[in-house]
Design an enzyme around this catalytic site. Structure first.
Site, PDB file in Angstrom:
ATOM      1  N   LEU A 225       1.061  -1.399  -0.111  1.00 31.91           N
ATOM      2  CA  LEU A 225       0.050   0.226   0.128  1.00 31.91           C
ATOM      3  C   LEU A 225       0.740   1.333   0.037  1.00 31.91           C
ATOM      4  O   LEU A 225       1.792   1.296   0.877  1.00 31.91           O
ATOM      5  CB  LEU A 225      -1.215   0.035   1.401  1.00 31.91           C
ATOM      6  CG  LEU A 225      -1.839   1.594   0.653  1.00 31.91           C
ATOM      7  CD1 LEU A 225      -2.850   0.580  -0.206  1.00 31.91           C
ATOM      8  CD2 LEU A 225      -2.739   1.295   2.440  1.00 31.91           C
ATOM      9  N   ASP A 226       0.699   2.295  -1.658  1.00 29.36           N
ATOM     10  CA  ASP A 226       1.665   3.222  -1.303  1.00 29.36           C
ATOM     11  C   ASP A 226       2.643   3.374  -0.916  1.00 29.36           C
ATOM     12  O   ASP A 226       3.542   4.004  -1.066  1.00 29.36           O
ATOM     13  CB  ASP A 226       0.842   4.417  -0.003  1.00 29.36           C
ATOM     14  CG  ASP A 226      -0.619   4.539   0.825  1.00 29.36           C
ATOM     15  OD1 ASP A 226      -0.833   4.767  -0.579  1.00 29.36           O
ATOM     16  OD2 ASP A 226      -0.746   4.630   1.727  1.00 29.36           O
ATOM     17  N   GLU A 227       3.080   1.968  -2.198  1.00 35.23           N
ATOM     18  CA  GLU A 227       4.564   1.968  -2.099  1.00 35.23           C
ATOM     19  C   GLU A 227       4.188   2.202  -3.133  1.00 35.23           C
ATOM     20  O   GLU A 227       6.140   1.795  -3.499  1.00 35.23           O
ATOM     21  CB  GLU A 227       4.955   1.188  -1.139  1.00 35.23           C
ATOM     22  CG  GLU A 227       4.922   1.022   0.394  1.00 35.23           C
ATOM     23  CD  GLU A 227       6.124   1.478   0.364  1.00 35.23           C
ATOM     24  OE1 GLU A 227       7.231   2.415   0.014  1.00 35.23           O
ATOM     25  OE2 GLU A 227       6.678   2.310   2.262  1.00 35.23           O
TER      26      GLU A 227
END
Lengths: 294, 294, 294, 294
Positions: A225-227
């Site tokens: 996530l968000d990476e």
């Protein structure tokens, strides 16, 4: 006379540009734009070429003929017709500014895509979507039905043959399975300047940290996530006099624009995955122009 | 193994990229960066290629051999050794911020040039220049001695074989003759966002007009004052609360940076003249890096 | 006729502005600039007032007389003479761009401070500092002598009565004790857009994450590394074509400017601590102007 | 408990802030935000104060009572209820992006105005306006009927009591008479960074000059075309690779935002006319926040 784009990645080797451009010249193609990048760290080569097929070669001809050029250098490549519009599914929850912005850019031809469906876990934007004559799919998501809901989402995507999913402030986390399946084909807009303020409520986090600029990040979605690989980012200045609620408003413009720029780059085949990073080539002449006034 | 740069301009024709890259491949050169631009309006083609000569071809070899490739397509071209430093003469009057900035960048290797001389019509910076072990030439300019002064300036330039003159806030107008003679080889920094506020005292003009951004413009000098081809521009925000004297201070940073960026682009052969405009290609990998810390 | 600045913080209460401005009017002072901020979350009130003492009241007069106004509202306040220059100690290690930039701004009067000493754990900048007629203190820091070295640093600061320490790329971590002792009086420049990329090697971290903008952050130093109240930040665009070494170069300008802007705000008493955040009021008329040309 | 705004301009005099804030304190008002500007060149004083009337004074009470304070210092002043929405008429021709943007901001509460009418000399946006339940007035303008058309426009404005006209890419020049009559109450967006590229086709002019940034300017309309007081400006980067048609697209975002920011400042009484310039105070806390999500 057709405009095509060729994208190539392979190991950086002497002669690769000559091989590619020699092939195009022999096939009667006139290169109108080209950019390349050699990643010194990984030794990978990336190239994007726009060209006119001046002697009638079709996409299929060119694709078939290129195999012999690509093989010795182990090139990954693909040819695209610049006139073909990518089929895109938008997903949205309750914040509508990115949706509104994308619909407008699509309507006036500034984002030459086919929005083949909008999927939402809320009903807020059903009317606006329907008024644009775009199929609207209301797929409720709860803790209990998450897998089933996602199956329905995928069904929509696959039945239409959508090539890109845009999470235009869609607030549900996608499953690892879906992320893997659609790898490099889901773009999300996160309302912070990543890697700062991952996760929920980034504007509140930013307010509490007292930063002097807020930002937005468009990235490919991965299971982490968000990476995922970042495509585009931008920032906007705030002061002590703005509250977290002000940030939400001030962030709308930068979110909308960052997302639109990322989609623009993606659909023009200007973005390449490079490990967990991206290569984003600049726009060619005329790429931003649109015919309509509003 | 040497790094070279090749720049080419000609009429846009099918096969030009293949011709160039084919030649380099045959000569054992590995292209590490390339960018091109086709001006649809004028039909001109511009290309910049960086490459490694992996089989020992020298600049002279390559230059001589390329003539046969260039002739049929009427290419203008030149090869450059990336390790060679361009000889630059700086000219300055009484505002010293651009001079100070350029000396610093040069000192730490961020601007890989040879500053072969500083010419000034004032003595203010004699000491700072001399402390950098750079020859300082004080050439006073009055209404009466203008032609003679310019002859002395040109003599300095020509004796050293300087390839570029940088007007780092040099406040005297050069003669048409000198502009023509050094066409495309004199870069000036103007302290406004041209074409706004040409001529004298642009910050005062800006203050009086009540603009909300001030700017700076780096351009090649032509006989037509403040009308030469623009290389780089930038702006900075001001408010009602700043006076014209504040603008002078706030403008220093943007002037220094715009000028440094223009010089950086020029010395890396990234700038092409295109009528009264410029083509400026983006910097290649590693182009900004410098070895020293300060 | 003297220019003074008054800064006040207290709980937000009805009548506070009237109390302050009424006092100044009675004392023959003419307010030339004022800004206030009411933090709705905490109920704190912050005010900065510039004024001319038109009837001869001195700083001491005003300060003494204001006690009676301040007491009922429990105001924290202080009066400052705008002509007085703050005594500043610069600390630097091996990267010299911020030092060079600050020395230049100081030299031309754009940063009206007294640089009373430069402390370094290296000898690289001894000569440049000495040439500016500023005392240079070489205080080597090793794992073993850390406490002793810091004691020597503090001794320098306290003997001269320095009011502000600027860490201009000083690469040693200060002890908790020193941070507490100099709370709100040490400004550091961190070479990332905090809170992203805390700690060592932020440009390398940024490169590896593939961000599209890099940044710099000026903040007050607290015992909690890279977590102190942020004063100023800015960002600059990078692309896939720049390496971590390029970031170091591109970051120099933004670091230098962010640090200079933070110092400018601090010395003009425009920055207030507000918990772990700051209030930063905009610059008043003439605040940027400097008399000298270079 | 009501939130009000007071704006004052007068000659800069000692005691003016004390007089204003003393009055408000006596009337039981708590100042929540205030900013002032003293123009050193003209001696004019400008102040904007936000406050809560904590003891029930109405706008009328305050206005009446303030006359006695204002008279000795010859203050121009006005009180405003922050909850009251300004009545705004939008005018548009064929480019619809600013209209679309303003309608969206209005719809979600980010621009707290009453759009009481849209006037157009074309029919393109009749449907979109009507779907927002806003009266649409189609007033054709030809060389022959110019005066009559303008009379009809003014009739619309005056019948509804509109306080502001926004020219959201309205491409007809208004008469001197109308400009004078509505002085300080007509905001136009010009698609260039004024004073560069006045008049028709600024993007084409910009393209031909080869600038590296394009911009937009929001200004009050005066009889002197493109010369009115500037409220807000911004710029966006372009390269050689963009055509004039690309500029039109890239300019849409910056035009929309610059116009929206200017309107935001105007309706919050943050803009003051100062000769042919403006004073624009920064937004107070919460000024950007909107309740709706889209």
């Amino acid at each position: 006379m057709n405009s095509f784009t060729l994208t190539v990645t392979c190991l950086s080797t002497r002669g690769v540009v000559a091989a590619i451009s020699g092939y195009l010249a022999r096939e009667g193609c006139n290169i109108s734009d080209s950019t390349q990048f050699d990643d010194r760290e990984t030794g990978r080569f990336f190239m994007r070429i726009s060209f006119l097929s001046e002697q009638g070669r079709t996409l299929e001809d060119l694709d078939a003929g290129f195999a012999a050029v690509a093989a010795p250098l182990s090139m990954d490549y693909s040819f695209h017709d610049e006139a073909a519009r990518m089929k895109v599914v938008l997903m949205v929850s309750r914040f509508g500014h990115c949706l509104n912005d994308l619909l407008y850019r699509w309507r006036i031809g500034a984002l030459p895509i086919d929005i083949v469906a909008v999927i939402s876990n809320h009903l807020d934007y059903q009317k606006v979507v329907v008024n644009h004559d775009i199929p609207f799919h209301y797929i409720r998501v709860t803790k209990e039905n998450k897998a089933a809901a996602e199956a329905r989402q995928l069904a929509v995507v696959e039945e239409i043959g959508a090539e890109l999913i845009v999470l235009a402030r869609y607030m549900q986390v996608l499953s690892d399975d879906m992320c893997t399946r659609m790898s490099g084909r889901i773009i999300n807009i996160h309302h912070s300047f990543l890697p700062s303020f991952k996760g929920a409520n980034p504007y509140k986090q930013a307010y509490e940290r007292g930063v002097k600029l807020i930002g937005a990040t468009a990235h490919y979605v991965t299971a982490d996530l968000d990476e995922g690989p970042i495509i585009e980012q931008d920032t906007v200045r705030v002061t002590h006099a703005q509250s977290a609620a002000d940030y939400v408003s001030l962030g709308r413009d930068v979110e909308s624009q960052v997302l639109a720029r990322a989609i623009h780059a993606h659909i023009h085949r200007r973005v390449f995955l490079n490990g967990n990073k991206t290569v984003v080539f600049p726009a060619g002449p005329g790429a931003y122009a649109s015919k309509r006034m509003g």
